[in-house]
Motif scaffolding. Sequence first.
Motif, short mmCIF file in Angstrom:
data_model
loop_
_atom_site.label_atom_id
_atom_site.label_comp_id
_atom_site.label_asym_id
_atom_site.label_seq_id
_atom_site.Cartn_x
_atom_site.Cartn_y
_atom_site.Cartn_z
N PRO A 192 49.58 64.63 -15.16
CA PRO A 192 48.64 65.46 -15.93
C PRO A 192 48.62 65.04 -17.39
CG PRO A 192 50.64 66.68 -15.49
CD PRO A 192 50.77 65.36 -14.77
N SER A 193 47.45 65.01 -17.99
CA SER A 193 47.34 64.78 -19.42
C SER A 193 46.33 65.80 -19.94
CB SER A 193 46.91 63.35 -19.75
OG SER A 193 45.55 63.14 -19.58
N GLY A 194 46.86 66.91 -20.41
CA GLY A 194 46.00 67.99 -20.86
C GLY A 194 45.43 68.73 -19.66
N GLU A 195 44.12 68.85 -19.58
CA GLU A 195 43.47 69.55 -18.48
C GLU A 195 43.17 68.64 -17.30
OE1 GLU A 195 39.99 71.30 -20.08
OE2 GLU A 195 41.09 72.59 -21.46
N ILE A 196 43.29 67.33 -17.48
CA ILE A 196 42.91 66.36 -16.46
C ILE A 196 44.16 65.74 -15.84
CG2 ILE A 196 41.68 64.21 -16.04
CD1 ILE A 196 40.00 64.85 -18.52
#
Length: 69
Positions: free
Chosen positions: A42-46
Amino acid sequence: MYINVSRSQSLINKKRFIKSSQSLAKSEPSPRCNHCGGLVRPSGEISSCIMCSRMSGHQCDNCAYIQSA
């Protein structure tokens, strides 16, 4: 060239490392990419694959690692 090393001294560390019981505990496997089988992070919301940069829910005709439900 002469090296002074007595027989009691060892050049190689012969100790075996014992894993702690915490690291031996089973955890759920990390999610894998449907397309290439790489790790999904995961990187932030994505959430995307670190190898092919596709979204975690990606499915196409070329996907080789589609997981069964």
